[in-house]
Scaffold this motif. Structure first.
Motif, PDB file in Angstrom:
ATOM      1  N   GLY A   1      18.225  39.062  30.256  1.00 66.02           N
ATOM      2  CA  GLY A   1      19.317  38.110  30.441  1.00 66.02           C
ATOM      3  C   GLY A   1      20.671  38.747  30.166  1.00 66.02           C
ATOM      4  N   MET A   2      20.749  39.578  29.132  1.00 62.32           N
ATOM      5  CA  MET A   2      22.006  40.260  28.833  1.00 62.32           C
ATOM      6  C   MET A   2      22.342  41.295  29.908  1.00 62.32           C
ATOM      7  N   LEU A   3      21.313  41.964  30.454  1.00 59.66           N
ATOM      8  CA  LEU A   3      21.566  42.898  31.563  1.00 59.66           C
ATOM      9  C   LEU A   3      22.086  42.154  32.789  1.00 59.66           C
ATOM     10  N   ALA A   4      21.479  41.002  33.075  1.00 59.75           N
ATOM     11  CA  ALA A   4      21.980  40.191  34.192  1.00 59.75           C
ATOM     12  C   ALA A   4      23.403  39.723  33.920  1.00 59.75           C
ATOM     13  N   GLY A   5      23.703  39.445  32.643  1.00 57.59           N
ATOM     14  CA  GLY A   5      25.061  39.048  32.287  1.00 57.59           C
ATOM     15  C   GLY A   5      26.065  40.160  32.486  1.00 57.59           C
ATOM     16  N   VAL A   6      25.639  41.415  32.257  1.00 58.74           N
ATOM     17  CA  VAL A   6      26.532  42.556  32.500  1.00 58.74           C
ATOM     18  C   VAL A   6      26.902  42.635  33.974  1.00 58.74           C
ATOM     19  N   VAL A   7      25.893  42.526  34.840  1.00 57.90           N
ATOM     20  CA  VAL A   7      26.156  42.586  36.278  1.00 57.90           C
ATOM     21  C   VAL A   7      27.039  41.418  36.717  1.00 57.90           C
ATOM     22  N   ALA A   8      26.723  40.226  36.220  1.00 57.61           N
ATOM     23  CA  ALA A   8      27.531  39.054  36.555  1.00 57.61           C
ATOM     24  C   ALA A   8      28.962  39.213  36.053  1.00 57.61           C
ATOM     25  N   GLY A   9      29.124  39.801  34.862  1.00 60.35           N
ATOM     26  CA  GLY A   9      30.462  40.042  34.336  1.00 60.35           C
ATOM     27  C   GLY A   9      31.255  41.024  35.175  1.00 60.35           C
ATOM     28  N   LEU A  10      30.592  42.057  35.677  1.00 60.75           N
ATOM     29  CA  LEU A  10      31.269  43.023  36.554  1.00 60.75           C
ATOM     30  C   LEU A  10      31.740  42.365  37.842  1.00 60.75           C
ATOM     31  N   LEU A  11      30.885  41.524  38.428  1.00 63.83           N
ATOM     32  CA  LEU A  11      31.283  40.816  39.644  1.00 63.83           C
ATOM     33  C   LEU A  11      32.444  39.863  39.361  1.00 63.83           C
ATOM     34  N   ALA A  12      32.383  39.177  38.219  1.00 66.58           N
ATOM     35  CA  ALA A  12      33.470  38.268  37.856  1.00 66.58           C
ATOM     36  C   ALA A  12      34.770  39.030  37.637  1.00 66.58           C
ATOM     37  N   PHE A  13      34.681  40.223  37.034  1.00 67.76           N
ATOM     38  CA  PHE A  13      35.881  41.042  36.840  1.00 67.76           C
ATOM     39  C   PHE A  13      36.499  41.419  38.185  1.00 67.76           C
ATOM     40  N   GLY A  14      35.664  41.827  39.139  1.00 64.65           N
ATOM     41  CA  GLY A  14      36.194  42.193  40.450  1.00 64.65           C
ATOM     42  C   GLY A  14      36.910  41.035  41.118  1.00 64.65           C
ATOM     43  N   LEU A  15      36.319  39.839  41.045  1.00 61.28           N
ATOM     44  CA  LEU A  15      36.958  38.674  41.660  1.00 61.28           C
ATOM     45  C   LEU A  15      38.222  38.278  40.906  1.00 61.28           C
ATOM     46  N   ALA A  16      38.176  38.349  39.577  1.00 65.26           N
ATOM     47  CA  ALA A  16      39.352  38.003  38.781  1.00 65.26           C
ATOM     48  C   ALA A  16      40.516  38.940  39.077  1.00 65.26           C
ATOM     49  N   TYR A  17      40.203  40.230  39.235  1.00 60.28           N
ATOM     50  CA  TYR A  17      41.259  41.199  39.514  1.00 60.28           C
ATOM     51  C   TYR A  17      41.861  40.966  40.901  1.00 60.28           C
ATOM     52  N   LEU A  18      41.021  40.587  41.855  1.00 62.46           N
ATOM     53  CA  LEU A  18      41.491  40.436  43.226  1.00 62.46           C
ATOM     54  C   LEU A  18      42.263  39.140  43.450  1.00 62.46           C
ATOM     55  N   ILE A  19      41.747  38.017  42.924  1.00 62.67           N
ATOM     56  CA  ILE A  19      42.364  36.730  43.248  1.00 62.67           C
ATOM     57  C   ILE A  19      43.012  36.055  42.054  1.00 62.67           C
ATOM     58  N   GLY A  20      42.702  36.500  40.834  1.00 59.89           N
ATOM     59  CA  GLY A  20      43.283  35.861  39.665  1.00 59.89           C
ATOM     60  C   GLY A  20      44.557  36.501  39.172  1.00 59.89           C
ATOM     61  N   GLU A  21      44.593  37.821  39.162  1.00 59.83           N
ATOM     62  CA  GLU A  21      45.745  38.525  38.616  1.00 59.83           C
ATOM     63  C   GLU A  21      47.041  38.305  39.408  1.00 59.83           C
ATOM     64  N   PRO A  22      47.012  38.195  40.743  1.00 61.14           N
ATOM     65  CA  PRO A  22      48.273  37.939  41.445  1.00 61.14           C
ATOM     66  C   PRO A  22      48.971  36.658  41.000  1.00 61.14           C
ATOM     67  N   SER A  23      48.224  35.593  40.741  1.00 59.59           N
ATOM     68  CA  SER A  23      48.853  34.353  40.282  1.00 59.59           C
ATOM     69  C   SER A  23      49.365  34.488  38.855  1.00 59.59           C
ATOM     70  N   VAL A  24      48.688  35.289  38.035  1.00 61.24           N
ATOM     71  CA  VAL A  24      49.188  35.548  36.671  1.00 61.24           C
ATOM     72  C   VAL A  24      50.514  36.310  36.748  1.00 61.24           C
TER      73      VAL A  24
END
Length: 263
Positions: free
Chosen positions: A13-36
């Protein structure tokens, strides 16, 4: 389920969380940071307009915040929720219906997204910089976590209600009644909890909308990725013959002789 299996599922579960966190980071950097960045630019423009200028020293640069800081936060969050959700999966497996590991993992991830992300967001949505009063941060944080606790308790209560009514109404009707009870109780809680409307009138509405949409999208991606990946990993642990049968079936089909073409 023995302790060895639970420990194995916790690690996966923690390994799956690492992968999910990496994907979330990529999306956050692409679509979240410009609005910040847009919100920070608005804040700086307002400071210059009122003659305040920059106050204090920036301890962590904006570039570090949007890269290493963001990656660290999403990875730590992914590992934490992966571990907690895997334990919830161990408890839920076989107790919420005749679902296999993949379906149970998907249901746990969906329930977690709704209860600890979507419902609190509907009452207290995420706000970018320069849209909230720093003096109310403690109160807003406490109410946000209170909304999470209420949401979790209400979904547990709705689940127990559905199980009790299933014998008399059937699974489908009981699920509808339990869902309606959850929605009604949640709406009542939202109506009684205080709200905050601190966004400046001249703050760009598009920036606020994009930031909030990105916040929900990042959470949805993280939980969806975790549910799918952990379901696959859990199935390999709990149903080990599945992978072997799939591999042997593929090998058998590839090794089977091909019928000669008709003359």
């Amino acid at each position: 389920m023995n302790s060895v299996t639970v420990r194995t599922l916790l690690v996966r579960g923690m390994l799956a969380g690492v992968v999910a966190g990496l994907l979330a980071f990529g999306l956050a950097y692409l679509i979240g940071e410009p609005s910040v960045d847009a919100a920070i630019a608005y804040e700086e423009a307002q400071s210059h307009a009122h003659g305040h200028g920059h106050e204090g020293v920036e301890l962590v640069s904006r570039s570090v915040q949007s890269t290493a800081g963001l990656a660290t936060g999403t990875l730590v969050f992914g590992i934490a929720v992966g571990g907690i959700a895997s334990l919830a999966f161990c408890f839920a497996l076989g107790r919420i219906g005749r679902f296999g590991p993949r379906a149970t993992a998907a249901l746990v991830a969906a329930a977690a997204f709704v209860t600890i992300c979507l419902v609190p967001f509907l009452k207290y949505p995420a706000n970018p910089p320069a849209t909230s009063d720093p003096g109310t941060i403690n109160q807003r944080t406490a109410l946000y976590f209170l909304m999470i606790v209420l949401s979790v308790l209400l979904v547990v209560g709705a689940t127990l209600l559905g199980r009790r009514l299933a014998g008399r109404l059937g699974n489908w009707n009981a699920s509808i009644v339990a869902s309606a009870a959850f929605v009604g109780a949640t709406a009542l809680a939202m109506a009684f909890l205080p709200a905050f409307d601190e966004t400046p009138a001249d703050f760009p509405a598009a920036v606020l909308w994009e930031f909030r949409l990105a916040s929900v999208g990042i959470q949805a991606l993280l939980w969806a990725a975790f549910g799918l990946l952990f379901g696959y990993l859990a199935e390999r642990v709990l149903v080990p013959g599945t992978a072997d049968e799939t591999a042997s079936g593929t090998a058998s089909r590839s090794a089977a002789p091909t019928a000669p073409a008709a003359p």
